[in-house]
Structure formats: structure tokens, C-alpha cells
Enzyme design. Sequence first.
Site, PDB file in Angstrom:
ATOM      1  N   HIS A   1     -23.070  -3.338  36.214  1.00  0.00           N
ATOM      2  CA  HIS A   1     -23.358  -1.944  36.514  1.00  0.00           C
ATOM      3  C   HIS A   1     -24.617  -1.446  35.817  1.00  0.00           C
ATOM      4  O   HIS A   1     -24.898  -1.783  34.666  1.00  0.00           O
ATOM      5  CB  HIS A   1     -22.174  -1.062  36.102  1.00  0.00           C
ATOM      6  CG  HIS A   1     -21.928  -1.056  34.611  1.00  0.00           C
ATOM      7  ND1 HIS A   1     -22.526  -0.155  33.760  1.00  0.00           N
ATOM      8  CD2 HIS A   1     -21.159  -1.849  33.837  1.00  0.00           C
ATOM      9  CE1 HIS A   1     -22.128  -0.389  32.528  1.00  0.00           C
ATOM     10  NE2 HIS A   1     -21.300  -1.411  32.540  1.00  0.00           N
ATOM     11  N   ASP A   2     -25.411  -0.671  36.538  1.00  0.00           N
ATOM     12  CA  ASP A   2     -26.560   0.059  35.993  1.00  0.00           C
ATOM     13  C   ASP A   2     -27.680  -0.839  35.503  1.00  0.00           C
ATOM     14  O   ASP A   2     -28.570  -0.382  34.775  1.00  0.00           O
ATOM     15  CB  ASP A   2     -26.118   1.003  34.863  1.00  0.00           C
ATOM     16  CG  ASP A   2     -25.080   2.008  35.322  1.00  0.00           C
ATOM     17  OD1 ASP A   2     -25.420   2.862  36.157  1.00  0.00           O
ATOM     18  OD2 ASP A   2     -23.921   1.922  34.864  1.00  0.00           O
TER      19      ASP A   2
ATOM     20  N   GLY B   1     -23.840  -4.814  31.371  1.00  0.00           N
ATOM     21  CA  GLY B   1     -24.248  -3.520  31.888  1.00  0.00           C
ATOM     22  C   GLY B   1     -25.531  -2.984  31.275  1.00  0.00           C
ATOM     23  O   GLY B   1     -25.846  -3.224  30.106  1.00  0.00           O
TER      24      GLY B   1
END
Length: 270
Positions: free
Chosen positions: A118-119, A136
Site C-alpha cells: 500500500h501507498d 508500505g
Amino acid sequence: MKQPLAYIHPDANIAPTVEIEPFAIIDKNVVIGEGTRIGSNVRIMEGTRIGKNCHIFPGAVIGAIPQDLKFRGEETLAVIGDNTTIREFVTVNRGTIARGKTIIGNNCLIMAYCHVAHDCMLGNNIIMANTTQLAGEVVIDDHAVLSGGILVHQFTHIGSHVMIQGGSKINKDIPPFVKAGRDPVSYTGINSIGLRRRNYTNGQIENIRNIYRYLYLMGMNTSQALERIEAEFPVTKERDDILLFVRNSSRGIIKGQPEHKSKKASALSY
């Protein structure tokens, strides 16, 4: 484009020239650009944006929800640029409230079994070899090459034109233009071959090498080295990119080669 053995949600926005192979599943709120090819058994999940002329190989999962406990179901994205290849069984998670999106740029090659969490923010022309795993909120700048089996800690920043040895464990930032490897991972020189392939001149490469001599091979701490680099080197984009990267590093940059391994190698050895 229509493949009777694939499932395509009626609200997905699929360009007419997209090729979709059997048993692919494409959810709602997905956009796929012209000329992209989706392999069999690929799952493209809600919130995914894929650009033009990409190739997603069988078994990849793009846009799955983050493996992050702070995720609360907010609407976020997984964005893949143009001309990018995603090989077999790659997983790309969408963003969280932290950044709102996960991005892989243009002209990237993400090899089999890699994970982009994520991200993460990946630039253009990046290569990730098989089984490399990004935690992440990792940032990777343009033209970086990550060899196979690398583990990258969350929040790490990897600079442009970096080359990293396979099997490395990355828990510090890696500044631009360098090679990194060994255990623990450390500075091992300049990525001169990669820079020449991208049309950097011998003068530019030598200037970069001399800057890193100050940072890693002359016995100064980082603050002292940065002050001398700014005072003694002419203003160039490469110099300023290095200074900005190191000064903005939140995790700190990787160290030089450990003394017991380098045997106090002189600057000329690089």
C-alpha cells in the site's frame, strides 16, 4: 476484447483495444487503457487504473485491499502507468488514507512474485526482479534496478539510477546513482554502467564518484561531507540531487562498506 470466459463488471471502463484472456476477473471502478493485455486468471480489483500498452501476466492480482490494519475501507487507488509489464503472480495493493494511492510509473518491469504494498510510489523505468518485496509507503525513483529477492522496509526511499544486489535487506535510504549490496547492505560504488547506458558523460560520472568519495571514503560524518560537497563542487543537477536526497532522508542513508571487509579501501579503488 470481449472474452466469454472472463468476468468483466459492467461498470468497468475498458478501452476497445484491450485484450482479456480467459478466466480473468475485472471488478467495478476499474479503468484500463488502449492496447493493454490482461492474461488469464488475472484479478483486477476495485480502484485500479491501468494505462496504455501494459501487459499483465497470468495470476497477477492488482488493486487488492491493503494488508494494513489502519485501512478502514476508504476509497483508494492502485495506479499503473503506460507500457509497464507485470509478470506472473505479482501483487499490487491499493493505497490507504496515508497517501490515497499506490503508483507504478511508465515503462516499468515488475517480475514474477514481486509484491508492491500500500501507498508505494514507484517512478518510471524501474526494474524489480523476481520475488522482491516492498513494504508500505516505499518510494523508488526513476531508473532504479532491484535485483531478485530483495526485502525493502516500510518508508524507505531508493534513489534514481540505483542498482541493488539480489537478496539485500533494505532498512535505510539509498541515495541516487550508487550500487548497494553486501550484508548489511552498504555503498559499494557508483552505478557507472547504468549511467553510461542512459547517456551520462564520463565527466558527469566522475563528478558523481568524487561526491560519494566525500560521503563515504574520507572519514567525515554526513553533515561534514555535505558542507564540503556544497562548498567545493560546482553546481550541477547531480550534485544537487544528492544533497537534497541525503538532507531529506528520514531514515538515514546506507553506510559505507564495513571496514573489516573493505580493508580501508582507498578512494581510488572506486
